[in-house]
Design an enzyme around this catalytic site. Structure first.
Site, mmCIF file in Angstrom:
data_model
loop_
_atom_site.group_PDB
_atom_site.id
_atom_site.type_symbol
_atom_site.label_atom_id
_atom_site.label_comp_id
_atom_site.label_asym_id
_atom_site.label_seq_id
_atom_site.Cartn_x
_atom_site.Cartn_y
_atom_site.Cartn_z
ATOM 1 N N ILE A 32 9.982 -10.915 -7.686
ATOM 2 C CA ILE A 32 10.013 -11.949 -6.642
ATOM 3 C C ILE A 32 8.611 -12.188 -6.061
ATOM 4 O O ILE A 32 8.358 -13.242 -5.468
ATOM 5 C CB ILE A 32 11.010 -11.531 -5.533
ATOM 6 N N VAL A 97 11.318 0.537 -4.513
ATOM 7 C CA VAL A 97 12.762 0.388 -4.735
ATOM 8 C C VAL A 97 13.255 1.591 -5.537
ATOM 9 O O VAL A 97 12.837 1.783 -6.691
ATOM 10 C CB VAL A 97 13.071 -0.927 -5.491
ATOM 11 N N HIS A 101 12.479 1.075 -12.439
ATOM 12 C CA HIS A 101 12.148 -0.238 -13.014
ATOM 13 C C HIS A 101 10.780 -0.152 -13.647
ATOM 14 O O HIS A 101 9.876 0.487 -13.114
ATOM 15 C CB HIS A 101 12.202 -1.344 -11.959
ATOM 16 N N HIS A 103 7.626 -2.350 -14.671
ATOM 17 C CA HIS A 103 6.947 -3.638 -14.493
ATOM 18 C C HIS A 103 6.305 -4.015 -15.825
ATOM 19 O O HIS A 103 5.588 -3.196 -16.419
ATOM 20 C CB HIS A 103 5.828 -3.540 -13.455
HETATM 21 P P1 AMP Z 1 7.878 -0.737 -6.909
HETATM 22 O O1 AMP Z 1 6.788 -0.745 -5.862
HETATM 23 O O2 AMP Z 1 7.411 -0.222 -8.236
HETATM 24 O O3 AMP Z 1 9.132 -0.074 -6.411
HETATM 25 O O4 AMP Z 1 8.204 -2.260 -7.178
HETATM 26 C C1 AMP Z 1 9.252 -2.949 -6.570
HETATM 27 C C2 AMP Z 1 9.136 -4.390 -7.007
HETATM 28 O O5 AMP Z 1 10.382 -5.039 -6.775
HETATM 29 C C3 AMP Z 1 8.068 -5.183 -6.249
HETATM 30 O O6 AMP Z 1 7.105 -5.687 -7.177
HETATM 31 C C4 AMP Z 1 8.862 -6.294 -5.576
HETATM 32 O O7 AMP Z 1 8.156 -7.508 -5.541
HETATM 33 C C5 AMP Z 1 10.111 -6.371 -6.442
HETATM 34 N N1 AMP Z 1 11.304 -6.899 -5.793
HETATM 35 C C6 AMP Z 1 11.838 -6.503 -4.617
HETATM 36 N N2 AMP Z 1 12.952 -7.209 -4.343
HETATM 37 C C7 AMP Z 1 13.134 -8.053 -5.380
HETATM 38 C C8 AMP Z 1 14.093 -9.046 -5.698
HETATM 39 N N3 AMP Z 1 15.125 -9.316 -4.889
HETATM 40 N N4 AMP Z 1 13.970 -9.733 -6.852
HETATM 41 C C9 AMP Z 1 12.931 -9.476 -7.677
HETATM 42 N N5 AMP Z 1 11.995 -8.561 -7.440
HETATM 43 C C10 AMP Z 1 12.076 -7.853 -6.304
#
Ligand code: AMP
Length: 119
Positions: A32, A97, A101, A103
């Site tokens: 996002i 999060v 995940h 990236h």
């Molecule tokens: P991290 O810091 O590795 O946990 O990355 C979390 C990522 O999730 C960040 O790059 C956010 O921009 C992304 N993110 C958070 N909420 C959403 C969402 N609803 N849809 C897509 N990406 C998200």
């Protein structure tokens, strides 16, 4: 039991996302808040909070994440120039999060992986 995050809702399509791919093990959607022309997240459908929580039975899922990353990178047209795959883990890894995940970031030169601490 780990607490669900917003990613579980995205995987179940309960909230909108720009989803690029989904199969029995992983889901891919655009970040996002992208940091590069291509910035997508490859997420296991199963809630595994961090890399530190991976169990031996998750091996197939972890492998699928890489196979799918390669496929999406090709579809995004960034394979020939290259890209970066990043999995942050816990506090020092700056993981925001708590649902694993990967990236997939590319579409421009990304520079060094990390800034070096000043010496
Ligand atoms: P991290 O810091 O590795 O946990 O990355 C979390 C990522 O999730 C960040 O790059 C956010 O921009 C992304 N993110 C958070 N909420 C959403 C969402 N609803 N849809 C897509 N990406 C998200």
């Amino acid at each position: 039991m780990a607490e669900e995050t917003i990613f579980s809702k995205i995987i179940r399509k309960e909230i909108p996302s720009e989803m690029l791919y989904q199969d029995d093990l992983v889901t891919v959607f655009r970040d996002i808040n992208p940091v590069a022309p291509t910035h997508v997240l490859i997420v296991p459908n199963k809630l595994i909070p961090t890399v530190d929580d991976i169990e031996p039975e998750d091996e197939l899922t972890m492998g699928r994440m890489l196979v799918v990353a390669k496929k999406i990178a090709r579809e995004e047209g960034i394979s020939d120039d290259g890209y970066r795959l990043i999995i942050n883990c816990k506090e020092h890894g700056n993981q925001e999060v708590p649902h694993i995940h990967m990236h997939l970031v590319g579409g421009r030169p990304l520079g060094f992986m990390l800034k070096r601490e000043p010496t």
